[in-house]
Design an enzyme around this catalytic site. Structure first.
Site, short mmCIF file in Angstrom:
data_model
loop_
_atom_site.label_atom_id
_atom_site.label_comp_id
_atom_site.label_asym_id
_atom_site.label_seq_id
_atom_site.Cartn_x
_atom_site.Cartn_y
_atom_site.Cartn_z
N ASN A 13 0.77 -1.23 0.11
CA ASN A 13 -0.13 0.10 -0.15
C ASN A 13 0.89 1.16 -0.06
OD1 ASN A 13 -1.76 1.97 0.47
ND2 ASN A 13 -2.13 1.68 2.64
N LYS A 15 0.18 4.41 -0.25
CA LYS A 15 -0.36 5.71 0.46
C LYS A 15 -0.13 6.89 -0.57
CE LYS A 15 0.06 3.30 4.83
NZ LYS A 15 0.08 3.49 6.19
N HIS A 100 -9.15 1.62 4.87
CA HIS A 100 -8.12 1.66 5.43
C HIS A 100 -8.10 2.52 6.66
CE1 HIS A 100 -3.89 2.97 6.25
NE2 HIS A 100 -3.48 1.68 5.92
N GLU A 102 -6.47 4.85 7.67
CA GLU A 102 -6.37 6.27 7.52
C GLU A 102 -7.69 7.08 6.83
OE1 GLU A 102 -2.69 5.78 5.50
OE2 GLU A 102 -1.80 5.03 7.33
N GLU A 172 -5.63 -4.69 10.56
CA GLU A 172 -4.56 -3.57 10.64
C GLU A 172 -4.75 -2.98 11.93
OE1 GLU A 172 -2.36 -2.65 6.67
OE2 GLU A 172 -4.08 -1.35 6.98
N GLY A 178 2.72 2.12 10.82
CA GLY A 178 3.61 3.30 10.78
C GLY A 178 4.45 3.43 11.84
N SER A 217 3.34 -2.19 10.26
CA SER A 217 4.79 -2.27 10.64
C SER A 217 5.29 -3.71 9.94
CB SER A 217 5.32 -2.06 11.91
OG SER A 217 4.75 -0.65 12.09
P1 PGA Z 1 2.87 0.35 7.54
O1 PGA Z 1 1.31 0.51 6.70
O2 PGA Z 1 3.58 -0.97 7.03
O3 PGA Z 1 3.79 1.55 7.07
O4 PGA Z 1 2.81 0.28 9.08
C1 PGA Z 1 0.82 -0.65 6.80
C2 PGA Z 1 -0.70 0.09 6.08
O5 PGA Z 1 -0.98 1.03 6.46
O6 PGA Z 1 -1.34 -0.66 5.25
#
Ligand code: PGA
Length: 255
Positions: A13, A15, A100, A102, A172, A178, A217
């Site tokens: 992903n 983003k 997601h 976000e 998630e 992140g 992560s």
């Molecule tokens: P990350 O993000 O691997 O940077 O933690 C995962 C995601 O939001 O899909």
């Protein structure tokens, strides 16, 4: 109707990263070193503006799938800034990422909206990957299962068993995205088992076939343990999917 790619699914992903020219550079570096051999699918979610550059870069790459990070549920009209599922399908997308964290927590997307988006994806013949996950305060209050159930119910209430080959879930936990904090493989497996049980309760044995990915992560150092754990059918990777070497190492970590 597009179906979910074969598990284990190693999904990136991107983003709000990788412009069209950066996407081309990524694939020019990533694709030549890829080793296949074992089962599994690669799936990328580039930003919509980099979709066609990504698709062109993948022209000769077998078994690499593309999706979009978000859609609007109407198919056309006065909705400035949005893209529809049918447009994504026309551009060559197979899968839509829906809900997601976000989208939910930065842009205020509601459970009802995620339901509308999954329905719109299916209407346009696309597969849908629903993201679910609790915040840290919800986990600490022992409410993780309840939150995930609510997010799941909003979507599975709209689904029929016949659509499940086009459905997948990404667990998630918001506190792991992140942040460098990963759920332990045991915690992730426990939640995946819970999600799988809910799907079986709703749809019968076919519910167990829905792939459930873990995200938050994921790195080369923890990918093999996560991917080897029960009920984890793939990973959804943010940060580490931006670096061709790290993402190739995660692809190589699948069982
Ligand atoms: P990350 O993000 O691997 O940077 O933690 C995962 C995601 O939001 O899909």
């Amino acid at each position: 109707m597009k179906t979910t790619p074969e598990a284990p699914i190693i999904a990136g992903n991107w983003k709000l990263n990788n412009s069209p020219s950066e996407a081309k550079r990524f694939f020019a570096e990533f694709l030549p070193g890829l080793v296949y051999g074992r089962p599994g699918s690669l799936l990328f979610f580039p930003p919509a503006i980099s979709f066609s550059a990504s698709r062109d870069s993948l022209a000769d790459a077998a078994g690499v799938h593309l999706g979009v990070q978000n859609i609007y549920w109407e198919s056309s009209g006065a909705f400035t800034g949005e893209i529809s599922a049918s447009m994504a399908r026309d551009a060559g997308a197979e899968v839509v990422l829906v809900g997601h964290s976000e989208r939910r927590h930065v842009f205020g997307e509601t459970d009802r909206e995620t339901g509308l988006k999954v329905a719109a994806a299916f209407d346009a013949g696309l597969a849908a990957m629903l993201c679910v996950g609790e915040k840290i305060e919800e986990r600490e209050a022992d409410r993780a299962n309840e939150v995930v159930d609510r997010q799941l119910e909003a979507v599975i209430a709209e689904l029929e068993a016949g659509q499940l080959p086009s459905f997948s879930v990404a667990y998630e936990p918001v506190w792991a995205i992140g942040t460098g904090k990963t759920a332990t493989a045991e915690d992730a497996s426990a939640m995946h088992g819970h999600i799988r049980n809910r799907l079986v309760e709703s749809f019968g044995p076919i519910g167990a076939t829905v792939p459930i990915l873990y995200g938050g992560s994921v790195k080369p150092a923890n990918a093999a343990e996560l991917l080897g754990a029960p009920d984890i059918d793939g990973v959804l990777v943010g940060g580490a999917s931006l670096d061709p070497e790290s993402f190739a190492a995660i692809w190589d970590a699948r069982p």
